[in-house]
Design an enzyme around this catalytic site. Structure first.
Site, PDB file in Angstrom:
ATOM      1  N   HIS A  64       0.907  -1.194   0.115  1.00  0.00           N
ATOM      2  CA  HIS A  64      -0.112  -0.002   0.037  1.00  0.00           C
ATOM      3  C   HIS A  64       0.723   1.193   0.139  1.00  0.00           C
ATOM      4  CE1 HIS A  64      -3.734   2.103   2.020  1.00  0.00           C
ATOM      5  NE2 HIS A  64      -3.092   2.795   0.974  1.00  0.00           N
ATOM      6  N   HIS A 120       1.425   5.301  -2.365  1.00  0.00           N
ATOM      7  CA  HIS A 120       0.587   6.111  -3.014  1.00  0.00           C
ATOM      8  C   HIS A 120       1.772   7.065  -3.579  1.00  0.00           C
ATOM      9  CE1 HIS A 120      -3.381   4.730  -2.534  1.00  0.00           C
ATOM     10  NE2 HIS A 120      -3.305   4.726  -1.070  1.00  0.00           N
ATOM     11  N   TYR A 162     -12.173   7.336   4.870  1.00  0.00           N
ATOM     12  CA  TYR A 162     -11.360   6.037   4.508  1.00  0.00           C
ATOM     13  C   TYR A 162     -11.736   4.905   5.489  1.00  0.00           C
ATOM     14  CZ  TYR A 162      -7.730   8.597   1.525  1.00  0.00           C
ATOM     15  OH  TYR A 162      -7.160   9.220   0.386  1.00  0.00           O
ATOM     16  N   HIS A 170      -5.915   0.292   5.775  1.00  0.00           N
ATOM     17  CA  HIS A 170      -5.967   0.824   7.135  1.00  0.00           C
ATOM     18  C   HIS A 170      -6.507  -0.284   8.082  1.00  0.00           C
ATOM     19  CE1 HIS A 170      -7.487   3.654   3.565  1.00  0.00           C
ATOM     20  NE2 HIS A 170      -6.353   3.889   4.024  1.00  0.00           N
ATOM     21  N   GLU A 191       1.210   2.682   3.672  1.00  0.00           N
ATOM     22  CA  GLU A 191       0.385   3.652   3.205  1.00  0.00           C
ATOM     23  C   GLU A 191       1.420   5.111   3.031  1.00  0.00           C
ATOM     24  OE1 GLU A 191      -2.752   4.770   5.985  1.00  0.00           O
ATOM     25  OE2 GLU A 191      -3.940   5.987   4.623  1.00  0.00           O
TER      26      GLU A 191
END
Lengths: 341, 341
Positions: free
Chosen positions: A7, A9, A194, A223, A284
């Site tokens: 994960h 971005h 989220y 998450h 993340e």
């Protein structure tokens, strides 16, 4: 041991990319303005944006490969229309492809989809196929609420989603359930929307029978699964009340949680209640929470530290850091094998 | 040791009460139908509905007093209009008052509010005053989303809510943040909407400055605080990113979580990360999850068992079981003192 972060971005894309987006939306609002073309960005600009951020953190924290997708909060499917979303998604995915080409040992691509409120999700099939078949991506981010906080789409278990899901099955790619920014001021994007979406999607899977229809469909709920592991007793009890099979049979052959939970007690709980086979390492990063935890002196989102603190067997550690993600994302496994990893 | 459950609903009200509701909504849809009057329910009917359910479970599980409010999923503020909601709320609250009068040692009242989408929350002040001043209730359930899953109201930190909050402060009564059923099929009521609303409200408090304006305003966020304790690191980090004070100063003087988390690992986490002063014993019974956990052989919602399993000092145990709720609900404390408890 190979460590794959499921994960990540591209939250640090060079500024001209966002300038293009702004011009694109301005043109949508006022068609008399010029229709912009995607930004011309040099390899050096991309290198700088990656080497000072994701690649630096990957090295500092000890991860090897990141499953990399466009910035989630910027997908903003609720802005513009279906055509705007297609153009924006192509530009975002093309940029991910360039990162992957520059750093093929460090990043593997997952795509944004050109969803748009009221537009059938089957309209996203072309971009999924392009990204998988032409760009070599291995997964996608699916937004269960393209309206950005108004939740006007049918639940994920509705047959309206099936054409897209059938394509996922055919291509053998999973989706990460991931909403974007919100235009409903009740919901802070990363602090409420989220997490709510993660929880909502899981409960939809509990209520429905999606995986009976499509037994090889796979989702990652990021998450740490939203609120689900903390309320695992509630969900087990609700499955029972709804006369569904136990969650282990009904949902957990198809649904996986990442480790984006930003403190040790949360990670401890995740690993206590969720089967090791359903947990994928993820951070993340560079993401929702960028600061340093004053209680530990370390970055909140350095989730590898929390996982490393667990007393896991070597076998389980391999599962979390690479084995599970190689199983859930077979095309990622193929790429790694091609690289001799 | 006195044990007070801060979260119980009259989910077992005699059937004529729901018949009245059905007739009321039918009349709203078709005014040519007769306008019904609230059901005539005998004391014996109330006794039967309570003694076989909440009172029996209270005794079996070892609680002494329950803060008791109307069935949350039946508030259904999204049905009818403001007048329908007022009539329904009065009928629901009057029934709670009768339970309290029949069992004054076992139940203390908290009220439903006549909220309605698009109707200012100040319209709920009269019913709050009636319930507190005339019926002797000590708190209320406040719905942050009267639209039932469309989230069309402003966030709780918006000034539109302030007239009601100022009345809460004046009366010295807290509110439990509690949504109702949902008309958005994305959200299962007890499995998604409830938990999402808890998480959403907390994040609104993190973003806003409500408690700077109203420092004695108090809220209970039920269901163990939604996703918040599991993601406590995320919320601490977001407060920091938003340049807010630490959560302990910014939110946690005013916000309290109950123990409606239906498994031991969840309760363990709650007590590990949240200050003991912010946790109120609650079970939500007879509530969202009614079955027996096959892993333990005990009811999922017998939350006292989980709390009893913790290694707490006697002082902390008293806080969770009665001290905190007496502090957060001063009018409840007064009633208990009047009873010599």
């Amino acid at each position: 041991m190979l460590i794959v972060d499921c994960h990540g971005h591209y939250t640090t894309a060079p500024a001209p990319h966002q300038d293009f987006r702004n011009a694109q939306l301005a043109h949508f609002e006022d068609p008399s303005l010029p229709a912009p073309l995607p930004a011309v960005i040099s390899d050096d600009e991309i290198r700088e944006s990656i080497e000072n951020n994701q690649l630096r953190l990957q090295k500092e924290r000890g991860a090897d490969v990141t499953l990399f997708s466009p910035r989630a909060s910027a997908m903003a499917h609720h802005l513009g229309d279906g055509e705007v979303s297609k153009t924006w998604s192509r530009a975002c995915n093309d940029l991910i492809k360039r990162v992957v080409d520059l750093y093929p040992e460090n990043f593997i691509g997952a795509c944004q989809l050109p969803q748009s409120p009221g537009v059938p999700v089957s309209e996203s099939i072309d971009e999924l196929e392009r990204c998988v078949n032409e760009l070599g991506f291995v997964g996608c981010n699916l937004n269960p609420d393209p309206s950005g906080g108004h939740w006007t789409s049918p639940p994920l278990t509705d047959r309206a989603w099936y054409p897209f899901f059938e394509k996922m099955v055919e291509l053998d790619v999973p989706a990460m359930i991931h909403v974007s920014g919100t235009c409903n001021r009740n919901f802070h994007a990363t602090g409420a929307h989220y997490i709510n979406a993660d929880t909502t999607a899981f409960m939809q899977f509990v209520q429905g029978d999606l995986f009976r229809d499509l037994p090889s469909l796979r989702f990652v709920i990021p998450h740490g699964g939203g609120a689900v592991p903390y309320h695992w007793g509630r969900y087990r009890g609700l499955a029972d009340m709804l006369k569904q099979p136990p969650l282990s049979e009904h949902v957990m052959n198809n649904v996986f949680f990442d480790t984006c939970v930003y403190h040790q007690p949360g990670i401890d709980l995740l690993f206590e209640v969720i089967s090791i086979d359903n947990i994928l390492f993820g951070s993340e990063m560079v993401g929702a929470v960028r600061g340093i935890d004053p209680l530990t002196g370390h970055y909140f989102d350095d989730t590898k530290r929390y996982v490393d603190s667990l007393e896991l067997s070597e076998e389980d550690r391999i599962k979390v850091y690479s084995g599970n993600i190689r199983r859930v994302y077979p095309r990622l496994d193929t790429i790694l094998k091609t690289q001799g990893r």
